[in-house]
Design a protein around this motif. Sequence first.
Motif, PDB file in Angstrom:
ATOM      1  N   VAL A  56       0.694  -1.223   0.197  1.00  0.00           N
ATOM      2  CA  VAL A  56       0.054  -0.136  -0.061  1.00  0.00           C
ATOM      3  C   VAL A  56       0.780   1.227   0.219  1.00  0.00           C
ATOM      4  N   GLU A  57       2.014   1.308   0.934  1.00  0.00           N
ATOM      5  CA  GLU A  57       2.693   2.273   0.810  1.00  0.00           C
ATOM      6  C   GLU A  57       3.494   2.696  -0.437  1.00  0.00           C
ATOM      7  N   ASN A  58       3.935   1.547  -1.304  1.00  0.00           N
ATOM      8  CA  ASN A  58       4.340   1.912  -2.575  1.00  0.00           C
ATOM      9  C   ASN A  58       3.523   2.388  -3.344  1.00  0.00           C
ATOM     10  N   LEU A  59       2.313   1.796  -3.280  1.00  0.00           N
ATOM     11  CA  LEU A  59       1.276   1.881  -4.212  1.00  0.00           C
ATOM     12  C   LEU A  59       0.658   3.614  -4.398  1.00  0.00           C
ATOM     13  N   VAL A  60       0.666   3.975  -3.039  1.00  0.00           N
ATOM     14  CA  VAL A  60       0.140   5.460  -2.954  1.00  0.00           C
ATOM     15  C   VAL A  60       1.050   6.428  -3.373  1.00  0.00           C
ATOM     16  N   GLU A  61       2.416   6.096  -3.074  1.00  0.00           N
ATOM     17  CA  GLU A  61       3.405   7.219  -3.585  1.00  0.00           C
ATOM     18  C   GLU A  61       3.547   7.250  -5.174  1.00  0.00           C
ATOM     19  N   ASP A  62       3.226   5.897  -5.601  1.00  0.00           N
ATOM     20  CA  ASP A  62       3.422   5.964  -7.303  1.00  0.00           C
ATOM     21  C   ASP A  62       2.032   6.625  -7.772  1.00  0.00           C
ATOM     22  N   LEU A  63       0.900   6.233  -6.967  1.00  0.00           N
ATOM     23  CA  LEU A  63      -0.349   6.998  -7.396  1.00  0.00           C
ATOM     24  C   LEU A  63      -0.302   8.424  -7.480  1.00  0.00           C
ATOM     25  N   ILE A  64       0.286   9.082  -6.421  1.00  0.00           N
ATOM     26  CA  ILE A  64       0.285  10.386  -6.314  1.00  0.00           C
ATOM     27  C   ILE A  64       1.369  11.204  -7.531  1.00  0.00           C
ATOM     28  N   LYS A  65       2.577  10.359  -7.901  1.00  0.00           N
ATOM     29  CA  LYS A  65       3.098  10.950  -8.901  1.00  0.00           C
ATOM     30  C   LYS A  65       2.433  10.763 -10.141  1.00  0.00           C
ATOM     31  N   ARG A  66       1.379   9.926 -10.462  1.00  0.00           N
ATOM     32  CA  ARG A  66       0.601  10.084 -11.668  1.00  0.00           C
ATOM     33  C   ARG A  66      -0.659  10.837 -11.412  1.00  0.00           C
ATOM     34  N   ASP A  67      -1.005  11.233 -10.427  1.00  0.00           N
ATOM     35  CA  ASP A  67      -2.397  11.910 -10.349  1.00  0.00           C
ATOM     36  C   ASP A  67      -2.068  12.984  -8.863  1.00  0.00           C
ATOM     37  N   PRO A  68      -1.330  13.909  -9.192  1.00  0.00           N
ATOM     38  CA  PRO A  68      -0.931  14.762  -8.017  1.00  0.00           C
ATOM     39  C   PRO A  68      -2.277  15.338  -7.331  1.00  0.00           C
ATOM     40  N   GLU A  69      -3.212  15.637  -8.195  1.00  0.00           N
ATOM     41  CA  GLU A  69      -4.384  16.267  -7.830  1.00  0.00           C
ATOM     42  C   GLU A  69      -5.210  15.320  -6.687  1.00  0.00           C
ATOM     43  N   GLY A  70      -4.987  13.923  -6.929  1.00  0.00           N
ATOM     44  CA  GLY A  70      -5.572  13.084  -6.149  1.00  0.00           C
ATOM     45  C   GLY A  70      -4.897  12.762  -4.776  1.00  0.00           C
ATOM     46  N   GLU A  71      -3.941  13.573  -4.481  1.00  0.00           N
ATOM     47  CA  GLU A  71      -3.013  12.990  -3.370  1.00  0.00           C
ATOM     48  C   GLU A  71      -3.648  12.874  -2.186  1.00  0.00           C
ATOM     49  N   LEU A  72      -4.531  13.989  -1.537  1.00  0.00           N
ATOM     50  CA  LEU A  72      -5.272  13.731  -0.279  1.00  0.00           C
ATOM     51  C   LEU A  72      -6.197  12.700  -0.263  1.00  0.00           C
ATOM     52  N   ILE A  73      -6.472  12.169  -1.538  1.00  0.00           N
ATOM     53  CA  ILE A  73      -7.698  11.185  -1.314  1.00  0.00           C
ATOM     54  C   ILE A  73      -7.003   9.920  -1.181  1.00  0.00           C
ATOM     55  N   TYR A  74      -5.735   9.667  -1.993  1.00  0.00           N
ATOM     56  CA  TYR A  74      -5.110   8.629  -1.761  1.00  0.00           C
ATOM     57  C   TYR A  74      -4.441   8.405  -0.530  1.00  0.00           C
ATOM     58  N   ARG A  75      -4.059   9.294   0.075  1.00  0.00           N
ATOM     59  CA  ARG A  75      -3.421   9.272   1.451  1.00  0.00           C
ATOM     60  C   ARG A  75      -4.321   8.816   2.269  1.00  0.00           C
TER      61      ARG A  75
END
Length: 302
Positions: free
Chosen positions: A144-163
């Motif tokens: 999950v930790e690896n996933l969320v960091e990669d997701l944020i790189k691809r979709d910075p606007e979704g950072e708060l949601i992903y975290r």
Amino acid sequence: MFRKKFLIFVSFIFVCGLLIVGCSSEETAKSEEDGLFITTSFSVLGDIISQVTKERATVNYIVPVGEEPHEYEPTPGDFSRISDSSVFYVNGLDLEEWLEKVISNISDTDIVTLSDGVTEIPLVGNNEADPHAWLSPKNVIIYVENLVEDLIKRDPEGELIYRENAEAYIAELLELDNWIVEQFEQIPVEHRVIIVSENAFKYFGKDYGFHTEGIWDINSLEEGTPQQYARLSDFVRENNVPALFVESTIDKRYMEMISNETGVAIAGEVYTDAVGEEGSGAENYIGMMKENVKVFVEGLKN
């Protein structure tokens, strides 16, 4: 580690995949407006990823529920789906090794490994790592930790949601871990042995103090030799193992042979390489792990 003997088949798929990629529909094509379009290898990862992305992304997996990733033969549609994805998430630890090589030749879709940072357990008599790290909730936190960091790189606007989603899911995984420890207090130490066809519970066993055995170590290696049956039957008898278990994705006749040879009953079915069908109680990762624990406790507590 999908079977490498399908390379000739994959060469054919390679050509078909190229043709299909050129004709992909707007519904499956990468689209920033529609959010991330994610593909992963099998259903367990699909659920873990969905818990973090929620409605922010579309998540697909290529190995159907009920089948196991070691033996699955990809279709042209699978290659097309991966090529049309924003990212292809894999378990790693060589589980999808040859598939990754094929994908890298037909598509520019990023391939991202979720198990990076997991402390590897080797296969018996082999320098390769056992890929079943996801059967440890502690390891899934790393995923999950690896996933969320990669997701944020691809979709910075979704950072708060992903975290926020990741934080909530990690809390559930920690609660699961504590629950498992409590449940296993019912099992005497001398009964803490998990035996299935494929010795997939090494990471799980390390976390919770179980010895694990299988007829074979991993499904992509040689299966069901007389020597393997004899070795495991001897182990079961010599250690007074109270129960055997079968996997939802593997032919039950393998373990039935051990049961018939030793007189030890099969206590139930567990989930390793796929989540369960609808109505099974194991439709998601946490559900499948709880179902596994219930079966282990019932079979080994007496």
